[in-house]
Design a protein around this motif. Structure first.
Motif, short mmCIF file in Angstrom:
data_model
loop_
_atom_site.label_atom_id
_atom_site.label_comp_id
_atom_site.label_asym_id
_atom_site.label_seq_id
_atom_site.Cartn_x
_atom_site.Cartn_y
_atom_site.Cartn_z
N VAL A 168 30.43 41.01 35.31
CA VAL A 168 31.15 40.30 36.37
C VAL A 168 30.65 38.85 36.42
CG1 VAL A 168 31.74 40.21 38.82
CG2 VAL A 168 31.34 42.43 37.71
N PRO A 169 31.54 37.88 36.21
CA PRO A 169 31.12 36.48 36.25
C PRO A 169 30.90 36.02 37.69
CG PRO A 169 33.48 36.58 35.95
CD PRO A 169 32.99 38.01 35.92
N ARG A 170 29.99 35.07 37.87
CA ARG A 170 29.79 34.51 39.21
C ARG A 170 31.07 33.82 39.68
NH1 ARG A 170 24.70 34.18 41.22
NH2 ARG A 170 22.99 34.72 39.80
N GLY A 171 31.34 33.94 40.98
CA GLY A 171 32.54 33.32 41.52
C GLY A 171 33.28 34.22 42.49
N PRO A 172 34.59 34.08 42.56
CA PRO A 172 35.38 34.81 43.57
C PRO A 172 35.25 36.33 43.49
CG PRO A 172 36.70 33.06 42.55
CD PRO A 172 35.42 33.17 41.76
N HIS A 181 35.64 45.70 47.76
CA HIS A 181 36.85 45.86 46.94
C HIS A 181 36.50 46.00 45.46
CE1 HIS A 181 38.81 43.23 50.29
NE2 HIS A 181 38.64 44.48 50.67
N ASN A 182 37.14 46.91 44.78
CA ASN A 182 36.98 47.00 43.33
C ASN A 182 37.65 45.79 42.68
OD1 ASN A 182 35.82 49.48 43.81
ND2 ASN A 182 37.67 50.65 43.31
N VAL A 183 37.12 45.38 41.51
CA VAL A 183 37.69 44.21 40.82
C VAL A 183 38.00 44.56 39.37
CG1 VAL A 183 36.44 42.59 42.31
CG2 VAL A 183 35.44 43.29 40.12
N GLY A 188 40.18 43.91 31.34
CA GLY A 188 40.78 45.10 31.91
C GLY A 188 39.79 46.09 32.49
N THR A 189 38.50 45.83 32.33
CA THR A 189 37.48 46.73 32.88
C THR A 189 37.51 46.69 34.41
OG1 THR A 189 36.06 46.38 30.97
CG2 THR A 189 35.02 47.26 32.98
N ILE A 190 37.50 47.85 35.00
CA ILE A 190 37.44 47.95 36.46
C ILE A 190 36.00 48.16 36.90
CG2 ILE A 190 38.15 49.26 38.50
CD1 ILE A 190 40.73 49.95 37.05
#
Length: 312
Positions: A168-172, A181-183, A188-190
Motif C-alpha cells: 500500500v503506497p503512502r497517501g489517500p 475501508h478495504n482498498v 488489483g490486489t485487495i
C-alpha cells in the motif's frame, strides 16, 4: 466529546443556577452538538459560551415540565435569526410537538429550517454509523425518559509496517484504511482494513437522565457508562420527601452510579434551597458512596483527558 452544562437548577431559575439544559459536544466526532432539555433562558446561556446554535442539530427532551422545555420557542427562533438552515430533529414525549407548534403558531414565528419530531418510546430512538441512543422511562410524576448515548467502536490504529509490506503506497489509501475501508491497489490486489489495523477501540458511553426518583431503570441506562448525569434535587436527609416529588437525593444518585458500575457521576438539577456553601456537602455525602462524583455548575465543561474526567 465534551459535556457543557447550560443550566443546573431545579424548578425555576436562581441567581446562581439557570434551569436545565445540557450540551453534548460531538464536534470532533461528527461536527455537531446535541442538546438535552432546553429550560427557560437557554438561549441566553448559550450566548456566554462558544456554542453556535446552528451546530445544534438534535434536541432530546426528557419530559415536558416547564423547567425543561420553556426555552425551546426562543432558542428555535434565535437559531433561525442566526442563519440556521440545516434541519433540526427534536426527540421527546409526544406533547413536545404540540407545545412547540402552538408557541410558534401563536407568535407568528417563521423558521428558516425544517423541524423533524420524533415521539420517543422505550428502546433505540436514534442510530447512525457512529452512535446509538437508547431511551427508557424513569419514575417521575409525569412521563419522563433517560437517554443512553453509546459511541460505536472506533477503528484501530493503522499498522503502517503491515500496510507497506502489502504494497500500500503512502497517501489517500492510508486514510481509507484508517476509516476501516478495504482498498484496491493498482494491480488489483485487495487489502482488507482488518489486516492492517489494530484491534478496534471501544467508544464512550454517556447516560443523561431526566427527573426521577431512585429506580432500576436509571441503573440499567447507566450500566458501565463512562459518565452518568443524574439529578440531585434533594440531599440524604430528605429521602422520603424527594421520592414524593418524583426526585432523587445526592446519595441515591451515587448509589445508581455504584450499582451500575459506572466510571463517573455528575450531579445536576440542584434545588435552590442549597446555597453555594451547601454544595460541597452534597458532593462529600455522595462521594462516601461513589468516589468519582462531581457536581455541575452553570457553564461547567467536562471532558476526558488521558482517560480521566476533567472539569474545566
Amino acid at each position: 466529546m465534551q459535556l457543557q452544562f447550560l443550566g443546573t437548577g431545579a424548578g425555576m431559575p436562581s441567581k446562581e443556577r439557570n434551569v436545565t439544559s445540557i450540551a453534548l459536544k460531538l464536534l470532533d466526532e461528527i461536527g455537531s452538538i446535541w442538546l438535552f432539555d432546553c429550560g427557560e433562558g437557554t438561549q441566553h446561556q448559550i450566548l456566554r459560551t462558544a456554542i453556535r446554535p446552528r451546530r445544534i442539530d438534535k434536541i432530546f427532551i426528557t419530559h415536558v415540565h416547564g423547567d425543561h422545555i420553556f426555552g425551546l420557542p426562543g432558542f428555535l427562533s434565535s437559531r433561525s435569526f442566526l442563519g440556521g438552515e440545516s434541519p433540526l430533529t427534536i426527540y421527546g414525549p409526544a406533547h413536545v410537538r404540540s407545545f412547540i407548534e402552538t408557541a410558534l403558531q401563536m407568535s407568528n414565528t417563521h423558521l428558516t429550517y425544517p423541524i423533524h419530531f420524533i415521539d420517543v418510546q422505550e428502546g433505540i430512538v436514534y442510530e447512525d454509523a457512529h452512535f446509538v441512543v437508547h431511551a427508557k422511562k424513569l419514575q417521575h410524576v409525569i412521563e419522563c425518559f433517560g437517554y443512553r448515548i453509546e459511541q460505536k467502536d472506533l477503528p484501530g490504529q493503522l499498522l503502517v509496517d503491515k500496510a507497506q509490506a502489502l504494497g500500500v503506497p503512502r497517501g489517500p489509501l492510508y486514510k481509507e484504511l484508517k476509516l476501516g475501508h478495504n482498498v484496491t491497489l493498482e494491480d488489483g490486489t485487495i487489502v482488507k482494513a482488518n489486516d492492517v489495523l489494530s484491534a478496534p477501540k471501544p467508544g464512550f458511553t454517556v447516560t443523561i437522565l431526566g427527573d426521577t426518583k431512585y429506580c432500576d431503570a436509571s441503573i440499567i441506562l447507566a450500566k458501565e457508562a463512562d459518565l452518568v448525569v443524574h439529578e440531585a434535587t434533594f440531599d440524604a436527609s430528605t429521602t422520603n420527601l424527594a421520592a414524593s416529588y418524583g426526585h432523587a437525593t445526592n446519595v441515591e444518585a451515587a448509589t445508581v452510579a455504584k450499582k451500575a458500575k459506572a466510571k463517573n457521576l455528575i450531579m445536576t438539577h440542584i434545588s435552590a434551597r442549597f446555597l453555594k456553601q451547601d454544595v460541597e456537602k452534597l458532593v462529600n455525602e455522595a462521594q462516601t458512596v461513589f468516589p468519582n462524583t462531581f457536581v455541575a455548575d452553570d457553564f461547567a465543561l467536562f471532558e476526558f483527558k488521558n482517560g480521566q474526567l476533567v472539569k474545566d
